[in-house]
Design an enzyme around this catalytic site. Structure first.
Site, PDB file in Angstrom:
ATOM      1  N   PHE A  10     113.192  73.586  86.967  1.00 35.42           N
ATOM      2  CA  PHE A  10     112.668  72.962  85.746  1.00 35.42           C
ATOM      3  C   PHE A  10     113.765  72.356  84.886  1.00 35.42           C
ATOM      4  O   PHE A  10     113.575  72.118  83.697  1.00 35.42           O
ATOM      5  CB  PHE A  10     111.856  73.998  84.945  1.00 35.42           C
ATOM      6  CG  PHE A  10     110.694  74.547  85.723  1.00 35.42           C
ATOM      7  CD1 PHE A  10     109.514  73.815  85.830  1.00 35.42           C
ATOM      8  CD2 PHE A  10     110.784  75.757  86.388  1.00 35.42           C
ATOM      9  CE1 PHE A  10     108.438  74.298  86.569  1.00 35.42           C
ATOM     10  CE2 PHE A  10     109.719  76.249  87.135  1.00 35.42           C
ATOM     11  CZ  PHE A  10     108.546  75.520  87.222  1.00 35.42           C
ATOM     12  N   GLY A  41     106.981  56.803  71.759  1.00 35.00           N
ATOM     13  CA  GLY A  41     108.005  55.807  72.081  1.00 35.00           C
ATOM     14  C   GLY A  41     107.544  54.847  73.156  1.00 35.00           C
ATOM     15  O   GLY A  41     106.335  54.641  73.342  1.00 35.00           O
ATOM     16  N   CYS A  55     111.416  61.998  87.740  1.00 43.14           N
ATOM     17  CA  CYS A  55     110.462  63.110  87.926  1.00 43.14           C
ATOM     18  C   CYS A  55     109.044  62.807  87.451  1.00 43.14           C
ATOM     19  O   CYS A  55     108.125  62.763  88.262  1.00 43.14           O
ATOM     20  CB  CYS A  55     110.991  64.350  87.221  1.00 43.14           C
ATOM     21  SG  CYS A  55     112.648  64.763  87.759  1.00 43.14           S
ATOM     22  N   LYS A 108     116.662  58.304  79.316  1.00 43.63           N
ATOM     23  CA  LYS A 108     116.780  59.166  78.128  1.00 43.63           C
ATOM     24  C   LYS A 108     118.268  59.343  77.851  1.00 43.63           C
ATOM     25  O   LYS A 108     119.102  58.980  78.695  1.00 43.63           O
ATOM     26  CB  LYS A 108     116.068  60.497  78.343  1.00 43.63           C
ATOM     27  CG  LYS A 108     116.701  61.366  79.417  1.00 43.63           C
ATOM     28  CD  LYS A 108     116.051  62.725  79.393  1.00 43.63           C
ATOM     29  CE  LYS A 108     116.799  63.697  80.262  1.00 43.63           C
ATOM     30  NZ  LYS A 108     116.257  65.029  80.220  1.00 43.63           N
TER      31      LYS A 108
HETATM   32  C1  UGA Z   1     111.663  66.607  83.638  1.00 38.94           C
HETATM   33  C2  UGA Z   1     111.187  67.972  83.112  1.00 38.94           C
HETATM   34  O1  UGA Z   1     111.296  68.026  81.694  1.00 38.94           O
HETATM   35  C3  UGA Z   1     112.001  69.118  83.740  1.00 38.94           C
HETATM   36  O2  UGA Z   1     111.495  70.367  83.318  1.00 38.94           O
HETATM   37  C4  UGA Z   1     111.922  68.996  85.259  1.00 38.94           C
HETATM   38  O3  UGA Z   1     112.721  69.976  85.902  1.00 38.94           O
HETATM   39  C5  UGA Z   1     112.396  67.628  85.699  1.00 38.94           C
HETATM   40  O4  UGA Z   1     111.599  66.610  85.057  1.00 38.94           O
HETATM   41  C6  UGA Z   1     112.251  67.547  87.200  1.00 38.94           C
HETATM   42  O5  UGA Z   1     111.117  67.604  87.680  1.00 38.94           O
HETATM   43  O6  UGA Z   1     113.272  67.557  87.924  1.00 38.94           O
HETATM   44  P1  UGA Z   1     113.714  64.987  83.052  1.00 38.94           P
HETATM   45  O7  UGA Z   1     112.995  63.963  83.883  1.00 38.94           O
HETATM   46  O8  UGA Z   1     115.161  65.214  83.281  1.00 38.94           O
HETATM   47  O9  UGA Z   1     112.993  66.432  83.201  1.00 38.94           O
HETATM   48  O10 UGA Z   1     113.577  64.528  81.531  1.00 38.94           O
HETATM   49  P2  UGA Z   1     112.718  64.899  80.246  1.00 38.94           P
HETATM   50  O11 UGA Z   1     113.624  65.397  79.206  1.00 38.94           O
HETATM   51  O12 UGA Z   1     111.567  65.743  80.596  1.00 38.94           O
HETATM   52  O13 UGA Z   1     112.211  63.445  79.811  1.00 38.94           O
HETATM   53  C7  UGA Z   1     111.410  62.641  80.651  1.00 38.94           C
HETATM   54  C8  UGA Z   1     111.011  61.377  79.967  1.00 38.94           C
HETATM   55  O14 UGA Z   1     110.067  61.627  78.928  1.00 38.94           O
HETATM   56  C9  UGA Z   1     112.155  60.602  79.293  1.00 38.94           C
HETATM   57  O15 UGA Z   1     112.016  59.228  79.584  1.00 38.94           O
HETATM   58  C10 UGA Z   1     111.970  60.864  77.814  1.00 38.94           C
HETATM   59  O16 UGA Z   1     112.467  59.840  77.014  1.00 38.94           O
HETATM   60  C11 UGA Z   1     110.457  60.953  77.740  1.00 38.94           C
HETATM   61  N1  UGA Z   1     109.980  61.721  76.582  1.00 38.94           N
HETATM   62  C12 UGA Z   1     110.234  63.053  76.481  1.00 38.94           C
HETATM   63  C13 UGA Z   1     109.238  61.080  75.595  1.00 38.94           C
HETATM   64  O17 UGA Z   1     108.977  59.863  75.660  1.00 38.94           O
HETATM   65  N2  UGA Z   1     108.782  61.810  74.516  1.00 38.94           N
HETATM   66  C14 UGA Z   1     109.028  63.140  74.409  1.00 38.94           C
HETATM   67  O18 UGA Z   1     108.569  63.750  73.420  1.00 38.94           O
HETATM   68  C15 UGA Z   1     109.782  63.778  75.396  1.00 38.94           C
END
Ligand code: UGA
Length: 434
Positions: free
Chosen positions: A156, A257, A264, A324
């Protein structure tokens, strides 16, 4: 964190998940062999360099160098360790399903080359029932009657905070079908102080797809509400705050956003839709999650057009390219679609990102690459923000305004304060506010 009974582990696939897991397993006392078929990646790692940008990983690798080995030799990796993690890629096929061919190849290699008991652990994100297929494959291809177990141990970790997420997780999910596998897995994670959720392999596989899809759903939900905010004059940040303080909802992943990207969420939502369909269930809710996410990019382009009217020959500066902050990863980043779209409309594009420039250069040859904020701002008719990097939060806007042709800013990540931007004299548009 205490040290564990040291185990020998092989991790097959040294991408984000494989490499971070390998280095973190070394940190908690295990001896780890990281395998990858990419020779240049392994050479880099052998010379002490990390091929990805991930805060803290570098230092951790240096600290645990004597417990880490890097190799392209898959057979060696299989023979050396009792516990073998599969952390190879499971990319999307054109129909949305996960391409499991790398997983199958590894399973076959393990079957052919194992000489004694092995515990094969899925770390890659895979659809439910993959462990069963790994079991069938190993039984089919193993030469001798050797005992083995297959476990599911989804990861995760988030890019940008991968080390912390691995070492201090909310929970560790362990899917097993035998006592022996359970004992080995618990021994591996013994030093990590987190709740261990021990389930069957199918449930473990589903926990991963369901968790990622649920988080993606939260983002699409808040983005849908942001669109209603824009139509009514409500403020999405206030709405998200009021919702998130309810513990049953939670305040995380409610930032509106340009939508989610990365390696992922987009892939896993698609794969979960596909596998559900295969199993005879139409997961329409997730189809909508995906639709809303892509629509956010279109809506964002519209906002640029509403501010600039004709985009042909307009100078547009883009700040932030990675999906991100704190990563150089641009896979499925909203920036890619948005640049493509603006280019098609004839805009002249300048970009800057603190870490992702080299990766975006591999996709776009004919846009201007700048070395910092000032050069992007110079003569721009509009600046757009697509990633909330920390350095963008400290911009000297008086200076930027003087450099720009027109003081227009479209913020896809709600980085800046509405009132402040107004006072500074910018035409400022963001998502779901004002
Ligand atoms: C995600 C999951 O959060 C991890 O728990 C998981 O292990 C991982 O995928 C995976 O399957 O390997 P990750 O893709 O690194 O992690 O990034 P996140 O921080 O979850 O963000 C994903 C996207 O959602 C980004 O583009 C971010 O900008 C966007 N986001 C996130 C939003 O637009 N709004 C939010 O409130 C949060």
């Amino acid at each position: 964190m205490k040290n564990s009974v040291s185990k020998k582990i092989t991790i097959i696939g040294s991408g984000y998940v494989g490499l971070t897991s390998g280095i973190c397993f070394a940190e908690i006392g295990h001896n780890v062999i990281c395998i990858d078929s990419d020779k240049s990646k392994i050479e880099k790692l052998k010379s002490g360099k990390i091929p990805i940008y991930e805060p803290g990983l570098d230092e951790l690798m240096k600290k645990n160098r004597d417990r880490l080995e890097f190799s392209t030799d898959l057979i060696y990796g299989i023979k050396e360790s009792e516990i073998i993690f599969i952390a190879v890629g499971t990319p999307s096929n054109a129909d949305g399903s996960a391409d499991l061919s790398y997983v199958e190849t590894v399973a076959r290699s393990v079957a052919i080359n194992m000489q004694e008991y092995k515990l094969i652990v899925e770390k890659s994100t895979v659809p439910v029932q993959t462990a069963e297929w790994i079991r069938v494959t190993i039984n089919r291809y193993k030469g001798k009657d050797i005992e083995f177990d297959v476990a599911s141990n989804p990861e995760f970790l988030r890019e940008g905070s991968a080390v912390k997420d691995f070492l201090f997780p909310d929970r560790i999910v362990i899917g097993v079908e035998s006592e022996k596998a359970k004992k080995l897995m618990l021994c591996l994670y013994e030093p990590i102080n987190a709740e261990k959720v021990i389930v069957d392999t199918k449930s473990a596989e589903l926990i991963k797809h369901a968790s990622n899809s649920f988080l993606a759903m939260k983002i699409s939900f808040i983005n849908a509400v942001a669109n209603i905010c824009e139509k009514t004059g409500a403020d999405i940040e206030k709405v998200a705050l009021g919702m998130g303080l309810d513990k049953r909802i939670g305040k995380d992943f409610l930032n509106a956003g340009v939508g989610y990207g990365g390696s992922c969420f987009p892939k896993d939502v698609r794969a979960f839709i596909w596998i559900s369909q295969q199993l005879g269930y139409d997961f329409n809710l997730l189809k909508e999650v995906e639709k809303i996410n892509l629509k956010q990019r279109e809506i964002f382009i519209k906002k640029i057009e509403e501010s600039l009217w004709i985009l042909k020959d307009k100078n547009i500066g883009i700040l932030g390219l990675s999906f991100k902050p704190d990563t150089d990863d641009i896979r499925d980043a909203p920036a890619i679609d948005i640049i493509k779209n603006l280019k098609e409309k004839g805009a002249k594009i300048k970009v800057y990102d603190p870490k992702a420039m080299d990766n975006i250069k591999k996709i776009f040859a004919d846009i201007e690459y700048c070395d910092g904020l000032d050069s992007v701002a110079k003569n721009s008719d509009c600046l757009i923000f697509l990633t909330e990097w920390e350095e963008f939060k400290h911009i000297d806007f008086d200076k930027i305004k003087k450099l720009m042709s027109q003081p227009i800013i479209i913020d896809g990540r709600n980085i800046f304060d509405l009132e402040k931007m107004k006072k500074l004299g910018f035409v400022y548009k963001s998502v779901g506010r004002g």
